[in-house]
Design a protein around this motif. Sequence first.
Motif, PDB file in Angstrom:
ATOM      1  N   ARG A   1     -13.604  11.504  22.648  1.00  0.00           N
ATOM      2  CA  ARG A   1     -13.358  12.203  23.908  1.00  0.00           C
ATOM      3  C   ARG A   1     -12.481  13.421  23.631  1.00  0.00           C
ATOM      4  O   ARG A   1     -11.862  13.540  22.573  1.00  0.00           O
ATOM      5  CB  ARG A   1     -12.648  11.283  24.913  1.00  0.00           C
TER       6      ARG A   1
ATOM      7  N   ARG B   1      -9.603  14.097  24.755  1.00  0.00           N
ATOM      8  CA  ARG B   1      -8.211  13.701  24.506  1.00  0.00           C
ATOM      9  C   ARG B   1      -7.947  13.365  23.037  1.00  0.00           C
ATOM     10  O   ARG B   1      -6.838  13.495  22.557  1.00  0.00           O
ATOM     11  CB  ARG B   1      -7.812  12.543  25.401  1.00  0.00           C
TER      12      ARG B   1
ATOM     13  N   HIS C   1      -2.209  18.478  22.116  1.00  0.00           N
ATOM     14  CA  HIS C   1      -1.554  17.899  23.290  1.00  0.00           C
ATOM     15  C   HIS C   1      -0.397  18.730  23.832  1.00  0.00           C
ATOM     16  O   HIS C   1      -0.135  18.704  25.026  1.00  0.00           O
ATOM     17  CB  HIS C   1      -1.074  16.484  22.970  1.00  0.00           C
TER      18      HIS C   1
ATOM     19  N   THR D   1     -11.836  18.143  30.848  1.00  0.00           N
ATOM     20  CA  THR D   1     -10.991  17.013  31.226  1.00  0.00           C
ATOM     21  C   THR D   1     -10.774  16.132  30.000  1.00  0.00           C
ATOM     22  O   THR D   1     -11.574  16.151  29.063  1.00  0.00           O
ATOM     23  CB  THR D   1     -11.632  16.173  32.343  1.00  0.00           C
ATOM     24  N   GLU D   2      -9.710  15.367  30.004  1.00  0.00           N
ATOM     25  CA  GLU D   2      -9.393  14.514  28.869  1.00  0.00           C
ATOM     26  C   GLU D   2     -10.469  13.468  28.617  1.00  0.00           C
ATOM     27  O   GLU D   2     -10.717  13.090  27.477  1.00  0.00           O
ATOM     28  CB  GLU D   2      -8.051  13.812  29.089  1.00  0.00           C
ATOM     29  N   ASP D   3     -11.107  12.984  29.671  1.00  0.00           N
ATOM     30  CA  ASP D   3     -12.111  11.931  29.542  1.00  0.00           C
ATOM     31  C   ASP D   3     -13.498  12.440  29.186  1.00  0.00           C
ATOM     32  O   ASP D   3     -14.397  11.642  28.920  1.00  0.00           O
ATOM     33  CB  ASP D   3     -12.200  11.129  30.850  1.00  0.00           C
TER      34      ASP D   3
ATOM     35  N   VAL E   1      -7.612  22.070  28.743  1.00  0.00           N
ATOM     36  CA  VAL E   1      -7.790  20.715  29.236  1.00  0.00           C
ATOM     37  C   VAL E   1      -6.856  20.584  30.433  1.00  0.00           C
ATOM     38  O   VAL E   1      -5.642  20.684  30.295  1.00  0.00           O
ATOM     39  CB  VAL E   1      -7.477  19.667  28.155  1.00  0.00           C
TER      40      VAL E   1
ATOM     41  N   ASP F   1      -5.773  18.482  33.996  1.00  0.00           N
ATOM     42  CA  ASP F   1      -5.794  17.215  34.706  1.00  0.00           C
ATOM     43  C   ASP F   1      -5.029  17.375  36.012  1.00  0.00           C
ATOM     44  O   ASP F   1      -3.828  17.662  35.986  1.00  0.00           O
ATOM     45  CB  ASP F   1      -5.162  16.130  33.832  1.00  0.00           C
TER      46      ASP F   1
ATOM     47  N   SER G   1      -3.067  19.808  30.296  1.00  0.00           N
ATOM     48  CA  SER G   1      -2.901  18.635  29.429  1.00  0.00           C
ATOM     49  C   SER G   1      -2.988  19.017  27.962  1.00  0.00           C
ATOM     50  O   SER G   1      -2.416  18.345  27.110  1.00  0.00           O
ATOM     51  CB  SER G   1      -3.986  17.602  29.711  1.00  0.00           C
TER      52      SER G   1
END
Length: 168
Positions: free
Chosen positions: A41, A43, A48, A119-121, A141, A143, A148
């Motif tokens: 994914r 993420r 980060h 998105t992270e997912d 990214v 959220d 994120s």
Amino acid sequence: MFIFQGSFSGAWLSFVGWYLLQGARAEARYVATEQALGGLRVRDLMAHDPVIVDADSTLGRFIDDVAWSRRFTTYPVLDGDRPVGLLVFGSVAAVPRSSWDTRRVRDTMIPLDRVPQLTEDEKAVDALADLSAPSLNRGLVVDNGHLSGLLSITDLARALEVGARRSA
């Protein structure tokens, strides 16, 4: 009329066959890429805690406080705690040095509506499609309206390389 229709039906059939073949090849590439990324994914691959820049900062302050010590090619731009764009170092370099102390980051950045938002997912293979545009190759990214992380096409390429070696 029969001769006219007969001569083009073979060409039409060839075109339809070619189109289906291209679609099958694209699907095969997608499946191979998905397998190489192994269910990763966004993420799993994103940076980060990317180095961020304040939208109201001048380019001179950005160079002195950020770019001088942190040499990246791209920086997420925030207005307060909300992402508003992406600052590419090449855009800063294109501005004459005499304007750095008056020109703001927000006037030089790529606005958020032109930056891929992930998105992270999100599956890494789907992010690859979003970041494959030749102009930027990076995405924010986001959220719930907050930054994120940052994902680049290079991050995905490294994961593909590792995945390809793993499956070989």
